[in-house]
Design a protein around this motif. Structure first.
Motif, mmCIF file in Angstrom:
data_model
loop_
_atom_site.group_PDB
_atom_site.id
_atom_site.type_symbol
_atom_site.label_atom_id
_atom_site.label_comp_id
_atom_site.label_asym_id
_atom_site.label_seq_id
_atom_site.Cartn_x
_atom_site.Cartn_y
_atom_site.Cartn_z
ATOM 1 N N ALA A 93 -1.756 0.328 -15.887
ATOM 2 C CA ALA A 93 -1.656 1.483 -16.781
ATOM 3 C C ALA A 93 -1.172 2.716 -16.030
ATOM 4 C CB ALA A 93 -3.005 1.749 -17.436
ATOM 5 N N GLU A 94 -1.710 2.940 -14.828
ATOM 6 C CA GLU A 94 -1.294 4.087 -14.024
ATOM 7 C C GLU A 94 0.194 4.026 -13.706
ATOM 8 O OE1 GLU A 94 -3.770 3.963 -10.603
ATOM 9 O OE2 GLU A 94 -5.594 4.551 -11.680
ATOM 10 N N LEU A 104 6.984 -1.530 -23.241
ATOM 11 C CA LEU A 104 5.946 -2.392 -22.688
ATOM 12 C C LEU A 104 5.465 -3.384 -23.746
ATOM 13 C CD1 LEU A 104 4.048 -3.053 -20.294
ATOM 14 C CD2 LEU A 104 2.384 -1.495 -21.359
ATOM 15 N N VAL A 105 5.568 -4.673 -23.431
ATOM 16 C CA VAL A 105 5.063 -5.732 -24.297
ATOM 17 C C VAL A 105 3.755 -6.231 -23.702
ATOM 18 C CG1 VAL A 105 5.524 -7.992 -25.331
ATOM 19 C CG2 VAL A 105 7.419 -6.392 -24.911
ATOM 20 N N LEU A 132 -3.392 -1.243 -24.472
ATOM 21 C CA LEU A 132 -2.907 -1.181 -25.851
ATOM 22 C C LEU A 132 -2.306 0.175 -26.211
ATOM 23 C CD1 LEU A 132 -5.285 -3.348 -28.071
ATOM 24 C CD2 LEU A 132 -3.397 -4.004 -26.572
ATOM 25 N N PRO A 133 -2.888 1.301 -25.738
ATOM 26 C CA PRO A 133 -2.278 2.595 -26.081
ATOM 27 C C PRO A 133 -0.890 2.812 -25.488
ATOM 28 C CG PRO A 133 -4.572 2.881 -25.436
ATOM 29 C CD PRO A 133 -4.195 1.473 -25.078
ATOM 30 N N LEU A 134 -0.496 1.985 -24.514
ATOM 31 C CA LEU A 134 0.816 2.114 -23.886
ATOM 32 C C LEU A 134 1.829 1.121 -24.439
ATOM 33 C CD1 LEU A 134 -0.359 2.434 -20.165
ATOM 34 C CD2 LEU A 134 0.219 4.294 -21.744
ATOM 35 N N ALA A 135 1.395 0.243 -25.324
ATOM 36 C CA ALA A 135 2.219 -0.890 -25.741
ATOM 37 C C ALA A 135 3.244 -0.517 -26.811
ATOM 38 C CB ALA A 135 1.332 -2.013 -26.260
ATOM 39 N N THR A 136 4.467 -0.954 -26.574
ATOM 40 C CA THR A 136 5.485 -0.899 -27.617
ATOM 41 C C THR A 136 5.179 -1.948 -28.682
ATOM 42 O OG1 THR A 136 7.138 -0.196 -25.998
ATOM 43 C CG2 THR A 136 7.958 -1.058 -28.093
#
Length: 270
Positions: A93-94, A104-105, A132-136
């Protein structure tokens, strides 16, 4: 001069049997004419019969692999697979945020085809918090979506509610795969927070489905790396994995791998 070839990074575990994990991802990238790169999170001893051992890498090793790839080669899309512990999730995540990695998948790998647990309860909670908050796009199958949401997905309306909940966790879009449904066509449910789309394909009765989730999510990442819109990438990935299941390789004595070059057979390329 800007790169003319799309670049995709897989952040996942290694599968010694070659059917899933980074091996499946890199095969998929190559087949879809995307330059594939990898950051290993774990090494597994496994084959079509099961997982015999999992050996997690230190979080620093994962961080340095991502640094090495992004700082020199660049990344147009990335995907995550098996991530066995919270510390590695935090590192990923970082790095995704620090490098502003696009597309991001997240494939929320939790249980192997043979039933071996690949993610403990704390790590499942961390997955929702950090990735999940970073996922496309997030690509759970039915059991994984049930774990993420706490719902029993025994109807289309329940699947739609689960999709809404996953979007509520921060993901930009989600595709709940329908391969675990008992009958009918294999129906995947896509949701981008605004509209639902159902993607259907024939269902094939075969034990040779090892690595289907890895391959599907890798194909999505490959198409996103090439600039496709998310739903278009998911549709093309669906066609890719359907071909891979339709034309099995008949390898191993258990859940055999899918056929990563099957799309070429269908298109008359091989």
């Amino acid at each position: 001069m800007a790169p003319t070839i799309a670049r995709a990074l897989t952040i996942a575990g290694s599968d010694s049997g070659g059917g899933a994990g980074i091996q499946a991802d890199l095969k998929t990238f190559q087949e879809l004419e995307v330059f594939g790169m990898s950051a290993l999170t774990a090494v597994t001893a496994q084959n079509t019969l099961g997982v015999q051992g999992i050996y997690e890498l230190p979080p620093q090793a994962v961080a340095e692999q991502i640094d090495a790839v992004v700082e020199d080669l660049g990344v147009d899309a990335a995907k995550t697979g098996m991530i066995a512990n919270i510390e590695i999730m935090e590192v990923i995540a970082e790095k995704v945020k620090a490098y502003a990695i696009p597309n991001l998948v997240v494939d929320p790998v939790m249980i192997s085809k043979s039933g071996h647990s690949l993610l403990n309860e704390d790590a499942r909670l961390a997955l929702k918090r950090y990735l999940l908050p970073l996922a496309t796009v997030v690509t759970p199958n039915i059991p994984e979506a049930e774990v993420l949401t706490g719902l029993q997905l025994d109807s289309m309306e329940a699947r739609k509610e689960a999709a809404r909940m996953i979007i509520g966790m921060g993901a930009r879009s989600v595709v709940i795969k329908g391969g675990h449904l008992p009958d009918g066509e294999a129906e995947d449910l896509f949701y981008d927070g605004q509209e639902f789309s159902i993607l259907s394909s024939p269902r094939f009765e075969t034990p040779h489905t090892h690595g289907t989730g890895c391959t599907f999510s890798a194909a999505i990442a490959a198409h996103l790396a090439k600039g496709e819109a998310v739903l278009s990438a998911v549709r093309q990935a669906k066609a890719f994995i359907t071909a891979a299941i339709r034309h099995p390789l008949h390898l191993g004595g258990g859940h055999g791998p899918t056929n990563h070059w099957a799309h070429r057979l269908q298109e008359g390329k091989a």
